[in-house]
Design a protein around this motif. Structure first.
Motif, PDB file in Angstrom:
ATOM      1  N   GLY A   1       0.546   3.842  -2.886  1.00 46.45           N
ATOM      2  CA  GLY A   1       0.300   5.284  -2.402  1.00 46.45           C
ATOM      3  C   GLY A   1       1.196   6.339  -2.987  1.00 46.45           C
TER       4      GLY A   1
ATOM      5  N   SER B   1      -2.783   8.582   0.488  1.00 47.94           N
ATOM      6  CA  SER B   1      -2.318   7.838   1.877  1.00 47.94           C
ATOM      7  C   SER B   1      -3.410   7.845   2.948  1.00 47.94           C
ATOM      8  CB  SER B   1      -1.199   8.661   2.558  1.00 47.94           C
ATOM      9  OG  SER B   1      -1.502   9.839   2.739  1.00 47.94           O
ATOM     10  N   GLY B   2      -3.233   6.880   3.682  1.00 44.90           N
ATOM     11  CA  GLY B   2      -4.352   6.764   4.672  1.00 44.90           C
ATOM     12  C   GLY B   2      -5.866   6.407   4.205  1.00 44.90           C
ATOM     13  N   PRO B   3      -6.915   6.917   4.853  1.00 45.90           N
ATOM     14  CA  PRO B   3      -8.178   6.570   4.404  1.00 45.90           C
ATOM     15  C   PRO B   3      -8.424   7.066   3.022  1.00 45.90           C
ATOM     16  CG  PRO B   3      -8.207   8.027   6.452  1.00 45.90           C
ATOM     17  CD  PRO B   3      -6.835   8.034   5.707  1.00 45.90           C
ATOM     18  N   GLU B   4      -7.839   7.990   2.109  1.00 47.46           N
ATOM     19  CA  GLU B   4      -7.934   8.326   0.896  1.00 47.46           C
ATOM     20  C   GLU B   4      -7.719   7.302  -0.130  1.00 47.46           C
ATOM     21  OE1 GLU B   4      -5.711  12.151  -0.029  1.00 47.46           O
ATOM     22  OE2 GLU B   4      -7.778  13.160   0.700  1.00 47.46           O
TER      23      GLU B   4
ATOM     24  N   THR C   1      -7.464   3.829   0.727  1.00 48.12           N
ATOM     25  CA  THR C   1      -8.209   2.864   1.168  1.00 48.12           C
ATOM     26  C   THR C   1      -9.420   3.231   0.491  1.00 48.12           C
ATOM     27  OG1 THR C   1      -7.207   2.617   3.529  1.00 48.12           O
ATOM     28  CG2 THR C   1      -9.405   1.843   2.849  1.00 48.12           C
TER      29      THR C   1
ATOM     30  N   SER D   1       0.865  -1.302   0.084  1.00 51.67           N
ATOM     31  CA  SER D   1      -0.153  -0.195  -0.098  1.00 51.67           C
ATOM     32  C   SER D   1       0.945   1.250   0.033  1.00 51.67           C
ATOM     33  CB  SER D   1      -1.096  -0.088   1.326  1.00 51.67           C
ATOM     34  OG  SER D   1      -0.188  -0.196   2.291  1.00 51.67           O
ATOM     35  N   GLU D   2       1.874   1.215   0.485  1.00 52.03           N
ATOM     36  CA  GLU D   2       3.041   2.204   0.664  1.00 52.03           C
ATOM     37  C   GLU D   2       3.538   2.682  -0.860  1.00 52.03           C
ATOM     38  OE1 GLU D   2       7.217   3.920   2.557  1.00 52.03           O
ATOM     39  OE2 GLU D   2       6.415   1.828   2.934  1.00 52.03           O
TER      40      GLU D   2
END
Length: 258
Positions: free
Chosen positions: A188, A194-197, A199, A184-185
C-alpha cells in the motif's frame, strides 16, 4: 505501457500519419510540429504513449528555438516519467540540455507576461524520476503530494489521464520482479493505496490477499523465481591435445642465468 523494443519503436496505437512523420525526413520539417504536438495531447488524454514522436518534438525545438513551448516540454517529461525503469526521461533531458540557450529568451520575449515554468518544474520532475528509478515509492508519493509539487499537480498531471495509475504500474513491475509475497501495508505504501482501494487494486492485478495475515501473494514469473542453473561443458581429448600443443609452441623459452 511499452514493454518491448518493437513497441517502443512503433507503438501499435501510432496513427499512419505520425508513422510517416517519425520514420522519414519530415520529422525535421518545422511545419509539422503542430501535428506532433496535437498527437502529444492525444496521448495525454488517452493514456497512450509514443516516445519517438515526443522526442521528434524536442528535436524540432532544438533546431527551431522559436517553436519552443514549455507546456509541451513539461507534458513530454510527465509522459516519460512513468516509463521507468526505461531511459525515456533521460533521453528527453538530453535534448533539453542541448537546446540553444536562446530558446528560453525567445519564448520569454514572445510571452513576457507568462514566465517559462520549465526552470522551476524541471528539478522537481528530475527528483521524482530519480525516486522512481531507485524504487523509492513511498518517498515518491510523499514528494508528489507535498506543497512543493502543487504547481505540477494542479497545472499538468491533473490533465494527464491515468498518471497516478501509470506510476503504480512502475511500482507493480518492481514488486513482480522482486517479491513472491509482500505485506499489504508495504504494498500500500508503494501504491499510495489503503483499505478497500488497495484490495480492489490487488484483485484487479489477479493477486490474492490472505485475510488473516494481510500478506499479498505475487504470482510466479521469470523474474521472481530463483532457479539454479548447471552449466556443463564437453571437451573432447583431441581438442585438449590441440590446446596443449598450441600453448607449447607459443610459450617463451626459459633462459638460464650463467
Amino acid at each position: 505501457m511499452v514493454t518491448t523494443a518493437a513497441n517502443w519503436v512503433a507503438p501499435p496505437t501510432r496513427p499512419p500519419l505520425i508513422e510517416t512523420l517519425v520514420s522519414g525526413v519530415d520529422r525535421y520539417n518545422p511545419s509539422n510540429v503542430g501535428i506532433l504536438e496535437d498527437y502529444l495531447y492525444h496521448q495525454i488524454r488517452s493514456q497512450e504513449y509514443d516516445c519517438l514522436a515526443n522526442l521528434a518534438i524536442l528535436k524540432l525545438y532544438q533546431f527551431n528555438p522559436d517553436l519552443y513551448n514549455p507546456d509541451v516540454v513539461i507534458n513530454i517529461l510527465i509522459k516519460a516519467l512513468t516509463s521507468a525503469p526505461f531511459p525515456d526521461f533521460s533521453l528527453c533531458i538530453s535534448l533539453l540540455d542541448e537546446r540553444p540557450a536562446s530558446a528560453t529568451s525567445t519564448a520569454a520575449a514572445a510571452n513576457p507576461d507568462e514566465p517559462d515554468p520549465l526552470p522551476q518544474l524541471l528539478p522537481v520532475l528530475t527528483q521524482l524520476h530519480g525516486l522512481l528509478q531507485q524504487c523509492r515509492f513511498p518517498r515518491f508519493w510523499a514528494l508528489y503530494r507535498s506543497d512543493a509539487v502543487e504547481a505540477l499537480r494542479d497545472n499538468y498531471t491533473v490533465e494527464c489521464v491515468g498518471f497516478e495509475d501509470a506510476v503504480r504500474d512502475v511500482a507493480v513491475r518492481a514488486v513482480k520482479a522482486a517479491f513472491t509475497s509482500i505485506s499489504s501495508e508495504r504494498l500500500g505504501s508503494y501504491l499510495d493505496l489503503s483499505g478497500p482501494e488497495l484490495t480492489a487494486y490487488v484483485e484487479k492485478l489477479g493477486w490474492t490477499i490472505d485475510a488473516a495475515t494481510g500478506v499479498v501473494s505475487v504470482p510466479p514469473n521469470p523474474d521472481n523465481q530463483i532457479e539454479s542453473t548447471v552449466v556443463q561443458e564437453s571437451i573432447q581429448l583431441p581438442q585438449l591435445t590441440k590446446v596443449i600443443a598450441h600453448a607449447a609452441q607459443t610459450s617463451l623459452p626459459v633462459v638460464s642465468a650463467v
